[in-house]
Design a protein around this motif. Structure first.
Motif, PDB file in Angstrom:
ATOM      1  N   ARG A 165      -0.681  -1.502  -1.183  1.00 39.47           N
ATOM      2  CA  ARG A 165      -1.721  -2.014  -2.072  1.00 39.47           C
ATOM      3  C   ARG A 165      -1.217  -3.191  -2.892  1.00 39.47           C
ATOM      4  O   ARG A 165      -1.899  -4.219  -3.032  1.00 39.47           O
ATOM      5  N   VAL A 166       0.004  -3.074  -3.438  1.00 39.57           N
ATOM      6  CA  VAL A 166       0.570  -4.134  -4.267  1.00 39.57           C
ATOM      7  C   VAL A 166       0.774  -5.407  -3.450  1.00 39.57           C
ATOM      8  O   VAL A 166       0.463  -6.513  -3.907  1.00 39.57           O
TER       9      VAL A 166
ATOM     10  N   SER B 168      -0.792   3.501   0.526  1.00 37.86           N
ATOM     11  CA  SER B 168       0.410   3.606  -0.295  1.00 37.86           C
ATOM     12  C   SER B 168       0.424   2.522  -1.360  1.00 37.86           C
ATOM     13  O   SER B 168      -0.216   1.470  -1.228  1.00 37.86           O
ATOM     14  N   GLU B 169       1.185   2.746  -2.425  1.00 36.98           N
ATOM     15  CA  GLU B 169       1.254   1.775  -3.512  1.00 36.98           C
ATOM     16  C   GLU B 169       1.917   0.482  -3.058  1.00 36.98           C
ATOM     17  O   GLU B 169       1.501  -0.612  -3.463  1.00 36.98           O
TER      18      GLU B 169
END
Length: 423
Positions: free
Chosen positions: A285-286, A281-282
């Motif tokens: 990752r972030v 998921s973003e």
């Protein structure tokens, strides 16, 4: 997929505590994703930061060659890293106090300074990293347990050293239940499996070494496999990974001193990696990218400050040689001058061991250094005679103060944590 596991806490505590501390509750324990097989994608900026950090660590190792011949820089940075690692967990002890406690221990005295003894245990554990993991050798659960055992040896929790927890632990809130905890690590029954996955991840060379060290450290702190000493063991793991990958073989950059200075950002970045859901998921990752970027920056800053310290110590050491006068190459005096930055408080016995010469030769060398005002006599323990190089201790104090400054300059950004006074 990372998720929260709903559990119930039933208190068995007697009266005498507040209702809040005696109460039961439902709580959520965090179960992280395994690391093996997980894909890590970095932003371009973070990838560049990682590359810069690896160049800095490699350069520090190369440029320290002259001093590392007698393990000077390696040993003093090991002490700095160990003290910094302890400070993150609340064990604070000044350099001179620690060095005198170390000298007293060498004389066989029973420890009277409990805090200094625990920090010395941390130094022993960090030194053990070099013995347990060589370049290209596997990092195992057994080696992690051994580092933890050494960390707690001699402390009030020594019986728990090297033992994986069998109970639920938590961070923050009450000391009696996890009802108001800030974070609850995985349940004890899944810890062995998570540790095995972590070690398997550490033995894969598919990622840059700095990325691997950052991810491994974050996962270890998330698992929190021990009752106590998790932070220090997790930071020792950083060096195990960097050494195994051949990036930091003999010289350990004092990363923990920078993380201690950036403690708010450090803890916030670690907390953000506790995402719920898919690792792809973003959000996941972030958060992971941000943590790796912070870790890479800490590595770079640690290397810069360490390199500056090395240059300062080289100038100081040259001054000692000039002050003493003619020194025969290979003599006890010559050898002692070369190792003195790493052992600024010593006894005649430790001077003999460090120089590889007889006690008589070491005693004569110490006498020359006292006459030249390189060393001065002090008392350690009850009535034991020792000698300290005040100039070296002051240089170490300046390094400590610089590492405690967010910007690396105490004139423009004062230390963010307790440090020794300006010499």
């Amino acid at each position: 997929m990372a998720r929260l596991l709903r559990r119930h806490w039933e208190s068995d505590l007697d009266s005498g505590l507040s209702r809040r501390d005696r109460s039961g509750c439902d709580y959520d324990a965090y179960l992280p994703d395994p690391l093996v097989g997980r894909e890590f994608r970095l932003d371009a900026g973070t990838a560049a930061d990682v590359a810069d950090a690896e160049v800095a660590i490699s350069r520090l190792g190369r440029e320290a060659t002259a001093l590392r011949g007698s393990e000077v820089l390696a040993r003093i940075l090991l002490r700095a890293e160990s003290v910094g690692s302890s400070r993150i967990e609340g064990l604070e002890v000044g350099g001179r106090r620690l060095l005198r406690a170390e000298a007293a221990r060498e004389l066989g005295e029973k420890a009277t300074d409990v805090t200094a003894a625990e920090v010395l245990g941390n130094i022993d554990a960090m030194a053990g990293v070099s013995e347990l993991v060589g370049v290209g050798q596997p990092i195992t659960v057994a080696s992690l347990l051994e580092v933890h055992r050494r960390l707690l040896a001699g402390s009030r929790l020594a019986d728990y050293g090297g033992t994986i927890r069998t109970v639920q632990n938590w961070i923050g809130g009450s000391g009696y239940n996890p009802c108001s905890a800030v974070f609850v690590p995985p349940p004890p029954e899944v810890v062995p499996e998570l540790l095995a996955d972590l070690c398997a991840f550490c033995d894969d060379d598919g990622l840059p070494a700095v990325v691997q060290a950052a991810v491994a450290h974050a996962q270890f702190e998330t698992i929190h496999p021990f009752i106590d000493g998790n932070g220090r063991t997790g930071r020792a793991l950083i060096h195990m990974v960097l050494r195994r990958r051949g990036l930091a073989v003999d010289v350990f950059p004092p990363v923990s001193l920078i993380l201690a200075t950036w403690s708010r950002q450090y803890l916030a970045a670690l907390s953000a990696t506790h995402y719920v859901g898919s690792a792809a998921s973003e959000d996941a990752r972030v958060a992971t990218d941000a943590w790796i970027a912070l870790f890479a920056a800490a590595c770079g800053r640690a290397c810069a400050d360490a390199a500056d310290f090395e240059r300062r110590m080289a100038v100081l050491q040259a001054g000692w040689f000039q002050r003493v006068g003619p020194v025969r190459a290979g003599s006890a005096l010559d050898r002692l001058l070369r190792v003195l930055p790493a052992a600024p408080v010593l006894t005649v016995r430790s001077a003999a061991a460090l120089s590889g010469r007889s006690v008589q030769a070491a005693n004569e060398a110490v006498g020359r250094l006292v006459e030249a005002d390189v060393l001065r006599q002090v008392t350690v323990g009850r009535r034991n005679r020792a000698f300290e190089a005040a100039d070296a201790i002051e240089a170490f104090t300046l390094l400590e103060r610089r590492l405690a400054s967010p910007d690396g300059n105490t004139l423009v950004s004062p230390p963010t944590r307790r440090v020794p006074r300006q010499p």
